[in-house]
Design a protein around this motif. Structure first.
Motif, PDB file in Angstrom:
ATOM      1  N   THR A  11       0.838  -1.203   0.000  1.00  0.00           N
ATOM      2  CA  THR A  11       0.000   0.000   0.000  1.00  0.00           C
ATOM      3  C   THR A  11       0.873   1.253   0.000  1.00  0.00           C
ATOM      4  OG1 THR A  11      -1.731  -1.188   1.206  1.00  0.00           O
ATOM      5  CG2 THR A  11      -1.833   1.221   1.255  1.00  0.00           C
ATOM      6  N   ASP A  12       1.939   1.234   0.825  1.00  0.00           N
ATOM      7  CA  ASP A  12       2.856   2.382   0.875  1.00  0.00           C
ATOM      8  C   ASP A  12       3.543   2.582  -0.472  1.00  0.00           C
ATOM      9  OD1 ASP A  12       2.140   2.755   3.482  1.00  0.00           O
ATOM     10  OD2 ASP A  12       3.987   1.922   4.339  1.00  0.00           O
ATOM     11  N   VAL A  13       3.936   1.486  -1.128  1.00  0.00           N
ATOM     12  CA  VAL A  13       4.598   1.577  -2.433  1.00  0.00           C
ATOM     13  C   VAL A  13       3.631   2.146  -3.470  1.00  0.00           C
ATOM     14  CG1 VAL A  13       5.556   0.224  -4.339  1.00  0.00           C
ATOM     15  CG2 VAL A  13       6.340  -0.192  -2.012  1.00  0.00           C
ATOM     16  N   ILE A  14       2.376   1.694  -3.435  1.00  0.00           N
ATOM     17  CA  ILE A  14       1.373   2.218  -4.371  1.00  0.00           C
ATOM     18  C   ILE A  14       1.183   3.714  -4.139  1.00  0.00           C
ATOM     19  CG2 ILE A  14      -1.095   2.177  -4.945  1.00  0.00           C
ATOM     20  CD1 ILE A  14      -0.986  -0.891  -4.455  1.00  0.00           C
ATOM     21  N   GLN A  15       1.085   4.113  -2.865  1.00  0.00           N
ATOM     22  CA  GLN A  15       0.927   5.537  -2.537  1.00  0.00           C
ATOM     23  C   GLN A  15       2.154   6.326  -2.972  1.00  0.00           C
ATOM     24  OE1 GLN A  15      -1.761   7.108  -1.457  1.00  0.00           O
ATOM     25  NE2 GLN A  15      -0.685   9.043  -1.584  1.00  0.00           N
ATOM     26  N   LEU A  16       3.332   5.757  -2.763  1.00  0.00           N
ATOM     27  CA  LEU A  16       4.565   6.419  -3.178  1.00  0.00           C
ATOM     28  C   LEU A  16       4.594   6.590  -4.698  1.00  0.00           C
ATOM     29  CD1 LEU A  16       7.370   7.520  -2.440  1.00  0.00           C
ATOM     30  CD2 LEU A  16       8.242   5.195  -2.668  1.00  0.00           C
ATOM     31  N   ASN A  17       4.164   5.564  -5.432  1.00  0.00           N
ATOM     32  CA  ASN A  17       4.117   5.659  -6.896  1.00  0.00           C
ATOM     33  C   ASN A  17       3.161   6.764  -7.342  1.00  0.00           C
ATOM     34  OD1 ASN A  17       6.000   3.665  -7.411  1.00  0.00           O
ATOM     35  ND2 ASN A  17       4.488   2.041  -7.598  1.00  0.00           N
TER      36      ASN A  17
END
Length: 170
Positions: A68-74
């Motif tokens: 989820t954090d990676v998706i938000q970061l992207n």
């Protein structure tokens, strides 16, 4: 009391995972000397397997959170990229405007230099003409006095000539 995992001749079964007895000995630290009965091994292995299952579940939750954090970061990186594109356009526009201002300043500088040169040339011509005009003024200012002197002389000459002619006639 921990729940016991079902035992098969191949090992313990928990969901889709089967752990062999030899693997249980290695994973759960069960001694292979025959000092612990199968029931005790079953109970210890089940308890440890439940702990392992809980740890795997927690690890899955952590991985979900990381995903989820990676998706938000992207998304954030994409938004920042779009914003930086807008900033780049504004920067390019400001740079173009600055170049035009600099060109305008250079044009004004050239115009001012030419104007100064032209003014200087015109001033030199004006000074030259003023000098000539002053010379002419001096010549002209002397003229009335000279004309008066010449007129007096002419008047005197005329008077003498007339006087002489009158004397001769008389």
């Amino acid at each position: 009391m921990p729940r016991e995992l079902p035992y098969t001749p191949w090992g313990f079964v928990a969901g889709d995972i089967t752990i062999s007895l030899s693997c249980a000995y290695v994973l759960f630290g069960v001694p292979d000397d025959g000092s612990i009965s199968t029931g005790k091994v079953n109970e210890d292995a089940g308890h440890r397997f439940q702990q392992l299952s809980g740890s795997v579940h927690k690890m899955g939750m952590v991985l979900d959170s990381v995903q989820t954090d990676v998706i938000q970061l992207n998304r954030t990186i994409k938004d920042a990229s779009v914003e930086s594109g807008g900033v780049q356009q504004k920067f390019d526009l400001l740079e173009d405007t600055l170049q035009k201002i600099i060109k305008g300043q250079n044009d004004l500088k050239v115009l001012a230099e030419n104007s100064m040169k032209s003014n200087s040339d015109q001033l030199n011509v004006l000074n030259s003409r003023t000098s000539k005009l002053n010379e002419m003024s001096l010549v002209v200012s002397v003229c009335p006095k000279k004309v008066q002197a010449d007129l007096r002389e002419l008047h005197g000459d005329t008077f003498r000539v007339l006087t002489k002619d009158m004397e001769e006639l008389s």
